[in-house]
Write an enzyme that holds these catalytic residues in place. Structure first.
Site, PDB file in Angstrom:
ATOM      1  N   ASN A 108      41.314  34.508  50.946  1.00  0.00           N
ATOM      2  CA  ASN A 108      41.169  33.843  49.651  1.00  0.00           C
ATOM      3  C   ASN A 108      40.436  34.782  48.707  1.00  0.00           C
ATOM      4  OD1 ASN A 108      41.133  31.692  47.710  1.00  0.00           O
ATOM      5  ND2 ASN A 108      38.992  31.323  48.241  1.00  0.00           N
ATOM      6  N   HIS A 110      37.897  34.631  45.407  1.00  0.00           N
ATOM      7  CA  HIS A 110      36.998  33.680  44.752  1.00  0.00           C
ATOM      8  C   HIS A 110      36.223  34.417  43.659  1.00  0.00           C
ATOM      9  CE1 HIS A 110      34.611  30.079  44.336  1.00  0.00           C
ATOM     10  NE2 HIS A 110      33.523  30.819  44.327  1.00  0.00           N
ATOM     11  N   SER A 137      35.044  38.036  45.088  1.00  0.00           N
ATOM     12  CA  SER A 137      35.029  38.318  46.526  1.00  0.00           C
ATOM     13  C   SER A 137      36.379  37.952  47.128  1.00  0.00           C
ATOM     14  CB  SER A 137      33.963  37.468  47.237  1.00  0.00           C
ATOM     15  OG  SER A 137      32.693  37.621  46.656  1.00  0.00           O
ATOM     16  N   ASP A 146      35.070  28.199  50.711  1.00  0.00           N
ATOM     17  CA  ASP A 146      34.651  29.532  50.269  1.00  0.00           C
ATOM     18  C   ASP A 146      33.710  30.192  51.269  1.00  0.00           C
ATOM     19  OD1 ASP A 146      36.241  29.286  47.971  1.00  0.00           O
ATOM     20  OD2 ASP A 146      34.652  28.183  46.946  1.00  0.00           O
TER      21      ASP A 146
HETATM   22  C1  GAR Z   1      41.347  33.499  39.711  1.00  0.00           C
HETATM   23  O1  GAR Z   1      40.262  33.847  38.887  1.00  0.00           O
HETATM   24  C2  GAR Z   1      40.851  33.156  41.102  1.00  0.00           C
HETATM   25  O2  GAR Z   1      39.759  33.939  41.530  1.00  0.00           O
HETATM   26  C3  GAR Z   1      40.430  31.730  40.918  1.00  0.00           C
HETATM   27  O3  GAR Z   1      41.449  31.171  40.111  1.00  0.00           O
HETATM   28  C4  GAR Z   1      41.989  32.192  39.265  1.00  0.00           C
HETATM   29  C5  GAR Z   1      43.475  32.188  39.432  1.00  0.00           C
HETATM   30  O4  GAR Z   1      44.096  33.033  38.492  1.00  0.00           O
HETATM   31  N1  GAR Z   1      40.322  31.057  42.181  1.00  0.00           N
HETATM   32  C6  GAR Z   1      39.458  30.080  42.426  1.00  0.00           C
HETATM   33  O5  GAR Z   1      38.681  29.666  41.595  1.00  0.00           O
HETATM   34  C7  GAR Z   1      39.532  29.526  43.825  1.00  0.00           C
HETATM   35  N2  GAR Z   1      38.455  28.611  44.050  1.00  0.00           N
HETATM   36  P1  GAR Z   1      45.590  33.535  38.727  1.00  0.00           P
HETATM   37  O6  GAR Z   1      46.445  32.292  38.970  1.00  0.00           O
HETATM   38  O7  GAR Z   1      45.928  34.197  37.424  1.00  0.00           O
HETATM   39  O8  GAR Z   1      45.611  34.470  39.891  1.00  0.00           O
END
Ligand code: GAR
Length: 199
Positions: A108, A110, A137, A146
């Site tokens: 994942n 995060h 991370s 997480d």
């Molecule tokens: C990213 O910033 C990712 O790190 C976050 O959602 C966004 C997705 O963007 N993930 C979380 O918050 C997971 N808990 P994307 O769809 O453009 O890759």
């Protein structure tokens, strides 16, 4: 041997795109599926444009039946036969029973320097705490939200007048560098943490 990678998304899928773009040439993995729990997630069209098979398991069809949702997810994933699953902006919490089925095979990304700021609103929480350094991370997924071993982090500076959106815009390009770098090692069985960023 080249690993098959399923990527799970809920939104725009920019991390999915950066992973898929990296998976060419000598890279030790290839995308086999992009799956979303949101039928109109923008990332699905991007995956289709890149020639990657897509699937949808809409969580709203399961109304509180988490195990029913995860059962459908498992069926769709098994059909694609992935060696590795990358959660990339997948905004559903998975049960320990589900993640146990993919133990040692699921990553994942995060948007915080774990173990800080598990869960949501990570950029706002870093600002509220007065952190001078923030980042993202990539970690192995276990039964804890997480949680799991951190396999890479990227750091960015925090400036005095930053808003959460400023921080998100600074962190996201680092996510796009970090995730493919971690996956490249992970696909070869190398769990040495990747460290990026100057902050
Ligand atoms: C990213 O910033 C990712 O790190 C976050 O959602 C966004 C997705 O963007 N993930 C979380 O918050 C997971 N808990 P994307 O769809 O453009 O890759």
């Amino acid at each position: 041997m080249t690993k098959r990678v399923a990527i799970l998304i809920s939104g725009g899928g920019s991390n999915m795109v950066s992973l898929a773009r990296a998976m060419t040439g000598d890279y030790p993995a290839r995308p086999c599926l992009v799956l979303s729990n949101v039928p109109d997630a923008g990332g699905l069209a991007k995956a289709a444009d890149m020639g990657i098979p897509t699937a949808v398991v809409d969580h709203r069809n399961f109304k509180g039946d988490r195990h029913g949702f995860e059962n459908e997810l498992q069926i769709a994933l098994e059909a694609a036969d992935p060696d590795i699953i990358c959660l990339a902006g997948f905004m559903r919490i998975l049960t320990p029973e589900f993640t146990a089925q993919w133990a040692g095979k699921m990553l994942n990304i995060h948007p915080s320097l774990l173990p800080k700021y598990k869960g949501l609103h990570t950029h706002a929480r870093a600002l509220e705490a007065g952190d001078a350094v923030h980042g993202c991370s990539v970690h192995e997924v276990n039964g804890e939200l997480d949680g799991g071993q951190v396999l890479g982090q990227a750091r960015v500076p925090v400036f005095a007048d930053d808003t959460p959106d400023d921080l998100a815009a600074r962190v996201l390009p680092m996510e796009h560098q970090l995730y493919p770098a971690v996956l490249e090692r992970f696909a070869q069985g190398d769990l040495t943490p990747v460290q990026l960023g100057e902050a």
